[in-house]
Design a protein around this motif. Structure first.
Motif, PDB file in Angstrom:
ATOM      1  N   ALA A   1       0.832  -1.206   0.000  1.00  0.00           N
ATOM      2  CA  ALA A   1       0.000   0.000   0.000  1.00  0.00           C
ATOM      3  C   ALA A   1       0.867   1.256   0.000  1.00  0.00           C
ATOM      4  O   ALA A   1       0.551   2.247  -0.679  1.00  0.00           O
ATOM      5  CB  ALA A   1      -0.934  -0.014   1.221  1.00  0.00           C
TER       6      ALA A   1
ATOM      7  N   ARG B   1       2.186   1.718  -3.536  1.00  0.00           N
ATOM      8  CA  ARG B   1       1.117   2.147  -4.443  1.00  0.00           C
ATOM      9  C   ARG B   1       0.799   3.630  -4.227  1.00  0.00           C
ATOM     10  O   ARG B   1       0.618   4.395  -5.182  1.00  0.00           O
ATOM     11  CB  ARG B   1      -0.131   1.306  -4.212  1.00  0.00           C
ATOM     12  CG  ARG B   1      -1.241   1.564  -5.234  1.00  0.00           C
ATOM     13  CD  ARG B   1      -2.504   0.796  -4.868  1.00  0.00           C
ATOM     14  NE  ARG B   1      -2.292  -0.640  -4.917  1.00  0.00           N
ATOM     15  CZ  ARG B   1      -2.454  -1.372  -6.019  1.00  0.00           C
ATOM     16  NH1 ARG B   1      -2.809  -0.781  -7.152  1.00  0.00           N
ATOM     17  NH2 ARG B   1      -2.261  -2.674  -5.990  1.00  0.00           N
ATOM     18  N   ASN B   2       0.741   4.066  -2.972  1.00  0.00           N
ATOM     19  CA  ASN B   2       0.422   5.464  -2.681  1.00  0.00           C
ATOM     20  C   ASN B   2       1.547   6.405  -3.088  1.00  0.00           C
ATOM     21  O   ASN B   2       1.293   7.569  -3.428  1.00  0.00           O
ATOM     22  CB  ASN B   2       0.135   5.636  -1.184  1.00  0.00           C
ATOM     23  CG  ASN B   2      -1.153   4.971  -0.763  1.00  0.00           C
ATOM     24  OD1 ASN B   2      -2.063   4.784  -1.581  1.00  0.00           O
ATOM     25  ND2 ASN B   2      -1.250   4.609   0.510  1.00  0.00           N
TER      26      ASN B   2
END
Length: 889
Positions: free
Chosen positions: A746, A749-750
């Motif tokens: 995550a 991805r961010n």
């Protein structure tokens, strides 16, 4: 204009004050070939790493391409009308001193001249100052006190002819690499030449030094005042020169009484044996050059330090002759050109004196100006204080980034936020200063603009255009002239081009001069545009029928009685630390970056050497405060705080920390080191003290560390520490954070600014050790990779960076990305040492263990150190460190 592909253009480098000649040749594919000009007398074909990489900084990405008002695109006429209207309104309501220009050594002389003429001769205020105030003002003030003029007496050749070269507060190897190369080559030919380095840190320049004096901060004035006394007691004084050409020797000597070697050693923190060794060298060697730079100038005692140095050269008559003299080397490509046209708030054009009524009248007659400034304006630090308290209502900032480079930088940012009207001319579309502008004006950059610059040896060279300015970018002189015309001064600012401005500048320098002023380039007062286009480098003074390279060997100073003035320096060392802030902060430059990285930050090659801000500290200090190698350090003063990577090194003095000045909010989280520096200035020059700052530091309690690469610029603003740098194929990112992290997938991805929906993640997790590695692929392309650890991340950064530009069709290739290292068949090259050829420390060490036991041998095997030579000192250290290991095998 853009030259045809294959057409070579001779121009001048836009970085330091060495003023190297460059040959730029556009290629058919749109790229540009850069090479040193073998005929230019500053560098004879040599270039440093920054100059060699200039072509990599010429792209139009992150450029200002059109004027903006309040963030919206505007036409030039609308923007220029608004600037003229707001400046005129402020003058009408609050007087001429309610407006100001803050300019830059990145401007060409022609730009500088027009800005100075408008402010001092037509607006009628002297509120124009330059970022050269931050690097050379104390040298200017020292020259004027001693010589009656801002004159550098010597030339570069003197460094090669000297028997003793003293480097004071100058990391020549990194800050003026081509001069360092010239000096190193001369010493290799004449091993009997001696080099003394006076610097609190053992910088890379110490590699060349026979003696390194690790002096206490601000101890230089005491050292050279003591040297004057030693010279007098050793019968090394040139009595004839003193009697014929100087005044004030007795007073200067009286001020140094009591500074025997023991007292000097106590005051400077040096062993008495080292002080005596230096004094003996200086006394015995007539051909002595003392090179000084920011370590002398950037001090609350800077002007006195300059005069303490000059006093020693005047007392021995070692000035203006081959291989002799005090030598100030400037920090910017046109710091001296700005000084020539009065770019400083306390000077007039053509080295005339603002406080001299006859000079003011002369300039006013020549310019036919309606009103002439009759008192000094606000110097840089004072200027931004006046912005903060409302005395300055309209400010125009040209080609500089004061929110990062001025002391008390957070206060500067706050002042600009509250200023009623701020104009910024620049080439970069994102700087920490630009965000505060009401109007932004796109300027032509290096390779696009046309004019002259003056280097540290008074040599005027041409910068020539070989590229078309992108978008609607325009030269700075044109912008200033257009505003002047709109303010009602059209006749005086109707220049057709830079040749017109240079011609006027040259004519003013010769006007009513007759040898009474040092700066005179009257030889070129009638220069035609065609001759200006072809003008070769020349040194001033340049008068008809006269050729001068060195000055003052036979006196002829520019004081009223034509005698030099000894300055009675009352030596002292400024103590800044207390129990709350017990450490000393020293700021400065690194080898491959420049100022606030608006240019060098675009080059992946230049970012490979040092990719993040760091704090260099002594091992004893690191151990005492529990700071490990490569951990994050919190450095704090009463004015601000920064987070930097720890570089634990015995080269640093105990009780001090060195932090580079280049990093900004564009490239890191909290790395603006000048936010820590108080707005303390030298009382004579107004130059800020950037080298001796009281701070404290502590270990930042990071819950985790990270390293990432991404194909597009990643988002990192949510982390406590981040430092971003370009790399081949994308970006690299260093991270640390005080709170636990989210799932690594995550996080990655961010961080990625944009990505296709079909991302494929490959990951490795070791929860027990807190190690996580994840990579994201789209097809065969690596879009991003993230490596997390509870301790500083240990992966092969060079290998990981390379993977952004490679295809990854095979599973084995992808697993290697996640592992963060190549296979056994591809050893980790290590941290980049040679930027020119991309050679790493591990490669050099391996070659050394294999028998390459000299810098020359490493160059033959790996090419490292064979281009610009800036890395040769680092190579030598690696070779020497590898010798014991090789002997033990």
């Amino acid at each position: 204009m853009r030259h045809e592909a294959g057409t070579a253009t001779k121009t001048t480098c836009p970085y330091c004050g060495v003023g190297c000649g460059i040959i730029a040749t556009p290629r058919p594919n749109g790229s540009v070939s850069i090479e040193g000009d073998p005929e230019h007398p500053a560098n004879f074909g040599r270039l440093c790493s920054k100059g060699s990489a200039l072509a990599e900084t010429l792209g139009t990405d992150e450029r200002l391409l059109y004027p903006q008002i309040g963030g919206r695109r505007a036409a030039w006429d609308e923007a220029l009308d608004l600037v003229a209207d707001r400046f005129s309104a402020a003058i009408a309501e609050h007087g001429p001193d309610s407006v100001a220009f803050y300019v830059s050594g990145q401007l060409l002389t022609e730009d500088y001249y027009v800005a100075n003429k408008l402010m001092k001769g037509f607006i009628g205020s002297a509120n124009i100052d330059t970022n050269s105030r931050l690097c050379m003002a104390s040298s200017v003030a020292g020259h004027r006190r001693a010589f009656g003029s801002d004159t550098v007496p010597g030339i570069y050749e003197d460094l090669e002819l000297a028997d003793l070269v003293v480097l004071v507060g100058s990391n020549l190897a990194w800050c003026h690499p081509v001069l360092y190369q010239r000096l190193a080559a001369a010493k290799e030919k004449r091993p009997e030449m001696k080099v003394v380095l006076i610097d609190p840190r053992r910088t890379m320049t110490a590699d060349l030094a026979d003696l390194h004096l690790a002096i206490a901060p601000d101890g230089d004035g005491v050292l050279f005042a003591g040297l004057l006394l030693y010279l007098a007691n050793s019968d090394a004084i040139a009595n004839g020169y003193i009697e014929q050409h100087t005044n004030g020797f007795k007073q200067a000597l009286d001020a140094a009484r009591g500074l025997d070697i023991a007292r000097v050693a106590q005051e400077t923190g040096l062993p008495a044996q080292q002080v005596e060794a230096f004094y003996r060298l200086f006394a015995a060697r007539e051909r002595t050059v003392t090179v000084y730079s920011q370590g002398v100038n950037q001090s609350a005692l800077g002007t006195d330090k300059v005069n303490a140095i000059i006093n020693c050269h005047l007392a021995t008559g070692r000035i203006g002759r081959p291989g002799m003299g005090p030598f100030s080397v400037t920090g910017q490509p046109n710091a001296m050109g700005g000084r020539e046209v009065g770019g400083l708030a306390n000077m007039l054009a053509a080295h005339m004196d603002l406080e001299n009524a006859a000079h003011r009248a002369l300039v006013q007659r020549f310019w036919r100006s309606p009103r002439m400034a009759d008192r000094p304006g606000l110097k840089a630090v004072e200027m931004f204080k006046a912005v903060a308290d409302g005395r300055i209502r309209a400010l125009w900032i040209m080609a500089t980034n004061p929110v990062d480079s001025l002391p008390d930088a957070d206060a500067v940012a706050a002042a600009l936020r509250d200023c009623p009207f701020v104009v910024v001319s620049d080439i970069a579309s994102a700087t920490d200063t630009l965000r505060h502008a009401h109007v932004t004006l796109p300027s032509a950059g290096w390779g696009e603009k046309d004019g002259t610059v003056t280097n540290s040896e008074r040599r005027i060279s041409r910068q020539r255009a070989f590229l078309q300015p992108p978008g609607e970018a325009r030269p700075d002189w044109w912008q200033i002239a257009q505003v002047a015309q709109r303010m009602g001064f059209a006749d005086a600012f109707s220049y057709a081009g830079p040749a017109d401005i240079f011609r006027e500048h040259a004519a003013l320098s010769a006007c009513e001069n007759e040898g009474t002023r040092d700066f005179d380039i009257g030889l070129h007062a009638g220069i035609e545009a065609a001759d200006y286009a072809m003008m070769r480098p020349f040194q001033w003074p340049a008068r008809e029928g006269e050729e001068v390279s060195r000055l003052f060997a036979a006196g002829g100073f520019y004081t009223p009685d034509r005698r030099a003035r000894f300055v009675a320096v009352s030596p002292r060392r400024r103590q800044v630390c207390d129990t709350r802030y017990p450490m000393v902060l020293n700021t400065g430059r690194v080898r491959d970056h420049w100022h606030t990285m608006t240019r060098t930050g675009k080059s992946a090659r230049l970012s490979a050497h040092l990719a993040e801000p760091y704090g260099e500290l002594h091992p004893a200090d690191a151990q005492r405060l529990g700071v490990g190698e490569a951990e994050i350090v919190h450095v704090e003063s009463p004015h601000g705080a920064v987070l930097v990577r720890a570089l634990v090194s015995p080269r640093q003095q105990q009780g001090s920390i060195f932090v580079p000045m280049h990093w900004t909010d564009q490239f890191c989280a909290r790395g603006r080191v000048d936010a820590l520096v108080p707005a303390l200035t030298d009382p004579v020059s107004g130059q800020p003290a950037l080298k001796n700052v009281a701070v404290r530091f502590s270990r930042f309690a990071a819950a985790w560390y990270g390293f990432a690469v991404a194909a597009e610029r990643p988002r990192a603003e949510d982390f406590d520490y981040w430092a971003l740098a370009r790399c081949v194929g994308g970006w690299r990112l260093e991270l640390a954070h005080g709170a636990p992290h989210d799932a690594p997938e995550a996080l990655l991805r961010n961080m990625m600014a944009s990505h296709p929906p079909n991302l494929e993640f490959i990951a490795f997790h070791d929860e027990r050790r807190g190690t996580h590695r994840v990579a994201a692929f789209a097809g065969t392309r690596l879009l991003g990779a993230l490596y997390l650890s509870r301790t500083p991340v240990a992966v092969s950064r060079g290998f990981v960076v390379e993977q952004l530009a490679r295809a990854h069709a095979e599973a084995r290739s992808r697993f290697r990305v996640v592992a963060g290292r190549a296979g056994a068949d591809r050893p980790d090259p290590g941290a980049t040492v040679c930027s020119c050829f991309g050679v790493g420390a591990n490669q050099i060490a391996a070659a050394a263990r294999a028998g390459c036991n000299s810098v020359a041998a490493i160059g033959e095997a790996l090419q490292a150190g064979t281009n610009c030579g800036s890395c040769r000192a680092e190579i030598r250290q690696i070779v020497e460190a590898a010798r014991p290991a090789a002997a033990a095998e």
